[in-house]
Design a protein around this motif. Structure first.
Motif, short mmCIF file in Angstrom:
data_model
loop_
_atom_site.label_atom_id
_atom_site.label_comp_id
_atom_site.label_asym_id
_atom_site.label_seq_id
_atom_site.Cartn_x
_atom_site.Cartn_y
_atom_site.Cartn_z
N ASP A 11 -49.02 11.72 -10.25
CA ASP A 11 -47.99 10.87 -9.21
C ASP A 11 -46.95 9.88 -10.14
O ASP A 11 -47.15 10.12 -11.52
CB ASP A 11 -48.69 10.14 -8.09
N GLY A 12 -46.26 9.37 -9.52
CA GLY A 12 -45.13 8.17 -10.25
C GLY A 12 -44.52 9.13 -11.16
O GLY A 12 -43.71 10.31 -11.19
N THR A 178 -43.83 2.80 -7.98
CA THR A 178 -44.72 3.72 -7.96
C THR A 178 -46.19 3.22 -7.49
O THR A 178 -46.17 1.75 -7.01
CB THR A 178 -45.22 3.92 -9.67
N ALA A 212 -39.34 6.56 -8.89
CA ALA A 212 -39.85 7.62 -10.18
C ALA A 212 -38.83 8.58 -10.62
O ALA A 212 -38.58 8.85 -11.84
CB ALA A 212 -41.24 7.87 -9.78
#
Length: 246
Positions: A11-12, A178, A212
């Motif tokens: 993720d992020g 994030t 992000a």
């Protein structure tokens, strides 16, 4: 077509970087605990599952996947995996286990990766490190995170000296929207730390944090399109400082 390695790809910023490189036709090998559904089925994406908090398990995963890593012939390594631990928390209340886990994920795991990936037959020309001003500007409540980011910066600087044919772009990511940043500003202890109260307030200001995806675009522009021309090898600089200089 380039070949890149990205840690913390679930993720992020890691996921955003992987998505961006795939959109540009590059091949991506990611490493994370969980597979990102958004890119799981992409033909040019391979996930190696690993827990960066457990160095023994990470070392075993690297050994098991050594052939795949070597055959990838990476052009760029993104050392992006990160954790904040139970932050913010007073240093005296921060457990040794929390410090060790965050240090493993944010710093020491990167030594394991570099020792393997920088000694393969095809050595990457570029290592991009997700650093933080927290490793230099200390705030109450951030012991484990600040220690780990200071160690990461030191690690990057030393490896840059010892591998002069590899460029280390050590980038402070600044304020990005994030899961990690939300873990900090929404932590139950925020009210105990004035700096974090103010940080949480600033997070509500439109434009103070970037997505992000936007930060991944910034990073790509700095290290790929501009070939790190505004950076010094192995030396920390914040992304927003670079953006302001363009």
């Amino acid at each position: 077509m380039a070949s890149v390695f990205i840690s913390g790809v679930s993720d992020g910023i890691g996921l955003a970087l992987a998505t961006l490189h795939l959109q540009k036709g590059d091949s991506v090998i990611g490493m994370a605990r969980h597979c990102p559904e958004q890119i799981a089925g992409h033909d040019n994406f391979v996930l190696i599952q690993a827990d960066f908090g457990c160095l023994t398990q990470l070392s075993e995963v690297i050994d098991t996947n050594f052939a795949a890593l070597e055959n990838a012939e990476f052009d760029t390594l993104y050392l992006n995996a990160g954790a904040t631990g139970n932050s913010p928390e007073y240093a005296g209340n921060t457990s040794l286990n929390d410090v060790v886990t965050v240090m493993n994920i944010n710093a020491i795991a990167n030594k394991l990766l570099l020792d393997v990936l920088l000694n393969m037959k095809h050595k990457p020309a570029l290592v991009v490190v997700s650093a933080s001003i927290a490793g230099r500007r200390y705030r109450a409540g951030m012991l484990a995170y600040s220690m780990s980011k200071a160690a990461l910066e030191a690690l990057s600087g030393v490896y840059a000296q010892e591998y002069p044919d590899v460029f280390f772009a050590v980038l402070g990511m600044c304020n990005v929207d994030t899961r990690l940043s939300h873990n900090i500003v929404n932590h139950p202890n925020v009210s105990l730390f004035p700096d974090h109260v103010r940080l949480k307030q600033r997070f509500q200001i439109p434009g103070y944090v970037v997505s992000a995806e936007m930060r991944a675009e910034d990073i790509y522009k700095i290290v790929q399109e501009q070939n790190c021309k505004h950076l010094k090898n192995g030396e920390f600089i914040e992304v927003r400082t670079l953006l302001n200089s363009f």
